[in-house]
Design a protein around this motif. Sequence first.
Motif, PDB file in Angstrom:
ATOM      1  N   GLU A  52      44.588  77.794 -15.443  1.00  0.00           N
ATOM      2  CA  GLU A  52      44.846  76.931 -16.587  1.00  0.00           C
ATOM      3  C   GLU A  52      43.855  77.147 -17.718  1.00  0.00           C
ATOM      4  OE1 GLU A  52      45.852  73.074 -15.230  1.00  0.00           O
ATOM      5  OE2 GLU A  52      47.087  73.996 -13.699  1.00  0.00           O
ATOM      6  N   THR A  53      42.905  78.028 -17.498  1.00  0.00           N
ATOM      7  CA  THR A  53      41.861  78.285 -18.488  1.00  0.00           C
ATOM      8  C   THR A  53      42.088  79.656 -19.111  1.00  0.00           C
ATOM      9  OG1 THR A  53      40.293  77.006 -17.175  1.00  0.00           O
ATOM     10  CG2 THR A  53      39.376  78.448 -18.848  1.00  0.00           C
ATOM     11  N   TRP A  54      42.152  79.685 -20.431  1.00  0.00           N
ATOM     12  CA  TRP A  54      42.251  80.950 -21.159  1.00  0.00           C
ATOM     13  C   TRP A  54      40.854  81.385 -21.552  1.00  0.00           C
ATOM     14  CZ3 TRP A  54      46.770  83.591 -22.348  1.00  0.00           C
ATOM     15  CH2 TRP A  54      47.945  82.943 -22.022  1.00  0.00           C
ATOM     16  N   LYS A  55      40.604  82.685 -21.562  1.00  0.00           N
ATOM     17  CA  LYS A  55      39.307  83.219 -21.961  1.00  0.00           C
ATOM     18  C   LYS A  55      39.524  84.240 -23.070  1.00  0.00           C
ATOM     19  CE  LYS A  55      36.864  81.455 -18.476  1.00  0.00           C
ATOM     20  NZ  LYS A  55      35.541  80.981 -18.351  1.00  0.00           N
ATOM     21  N   LEU A  56      38.782  84.108 -24.131  1.00  0.00           N
ATOM     22  CA  LEU A  56      38.737  85.102 -25.200  1.00  0.00           C
ATOM     23  C   LEU A  56      37.355  85.731 -25.101  1.00  0.00           C
ATOM     24  CD1 LEU A  56      39.866  86.475 -27.727  1.00  0.00           C
ATOM     25  CD2 LEU A  56      38.972  84.570 -29.060  1.00  0.00           C
ATOM     26  N   ILE A  57      37.285  86.968 -24.652  1.00  0.00           N
ATOM     27  CA  ILE A  57      36.015  87.615 -24.348  1.00  0.00           C
ATOM     28  C   ILE A  57      35.802  88.770 -25.317  1.00  0.00           C
ATOM     29  CG2 ILE A  57      34.710  88.809 -22.563  1.00  0.00           C
ATOM     30  CD1 ILE A  57      36.723  87.389 -20.585  1.00  0.00           C
ATOM     31  N   SER A  58      34.629  88.829 -25.907  1.00  0.00           N
ATOM     32  CA  SER A  58      34.273  89.916 -26.824  1.00  0.00           C
ATOM     33  C   SER A  58      33.001  90.577 -26.327  1.00  0.00           C
ATOM     34  CB  SER A  58      34.024  89.368 -28.233  1.00  0.00           C
ATOM     35  OG  SER A  58      35.164  88.735 -28.718  1.00  0.00           O
ATOM     36  N   ALA A 117      45.799  77.783 -27.402  1.00  0.00           N
ATOM     37  CA  ALA A 117      44.957  77.086 -28.378  1.00  0.00           C
ATOM     38  C   ALA A 117      43.511  77.161 -27.894  1.00  0.00           C
ATOM     39  CB  ALA A 117      45.394  75.641 -28.515  1.00  0.00           C
ATOM     40  N   PHE A 118      42.677  77.892 -28.605  1.00  0.00           N
ATOM     41  CA  PHE A 118      41.270  77.977 -28.249  1.00  0.00           C
ATOM     42  C   PHE A 118      40.543  76.796 -28.886  1.00  0.00           C
ATOM     43  CE2 PHE A 118      42.500  82.460 -27.797  1.00  0.00           C
ATOM     44  CZ  PHE A 118      42.036  82.681 -26.517  1.00  0.00           C
ATOM     45  N   ASP A 177      47.413  91.368 -14.021  1.00  0.00           N
ATOM     46  CA  ASP A 177      48.473  90.456 -14.424  1.00  0.00           C
ATOM     47  C   ASP A 177      47.932  89.401 -15.398  1.00  0.00           C
ATOM     48  OD1 ASP A 177      51.132  89.765 -14.303  1.00  0.00           O
ATOM     49  OD2 ASP A 177      50.825  88.300 -12.704  1.00  0.00           O
ATOM     50  N   ALA A 178      48.595  89.208 -16.509  1.00  0.00           N
ATOM     51  CA  ALA A 178      48.255  88.197 -17.511  1.00  0.00           C
ATOM     52  C   ALA A 178      46.955  88.472 -18.245  1.00  0.00           C
ATOM     53  CB  ALA A 178      48.232  86.798 -16.891  1.00  0.00           C
ATOM     54  N   VAL A 179      46.446  89.711 -18.181  1.00  0.00           N
ATOM     55  CA  VAL A 179      45.234  90.075 -18.927  1.00  0.00           C
ATOM     56  C   VAL A 179      45.630  91.057 -20.014  1.00  0.00           C
ATOM     57  CG1 VAL A 179      42.975  91.191 -18.815  1.00  0.00           C
ATOM     58  CG2 VAL A 179      43.720  89.701 -16.947  1.00  0.00           C
TER      59      VAL A 179
END
Length: 78
Positions: free
Chosen positions: A65-71, A43-44, A9-11
């Motif tokens: 509440e924390t967004w993660k942009l993972i590469s 907003a990153f 969910d939400a990924v």
Amino acid sequence: MEVIKTELDAVLMIKPHKFEDHRGEYIEIYNEQIYKEQKINVAFVQDDISVSSKDVLRGIHGDKETWKLISCLLGSFY
């Protein structure tokens, strides 16, 4: 950029397009306009790179509440 929903969910899985020519490769990981068009409204404010030693399993933690942009630059996700 291709945005794929996952079983979590939400990924989202975001597959960037790779551009190649005689000089090498170019991959755009983040583009605010494209994210907005895909209705990813976040907003990153920080971008980090972590390099792990061989055979290290690294966990990802956070909160709602924390967004993660993972590469993944080399290796694979588990």
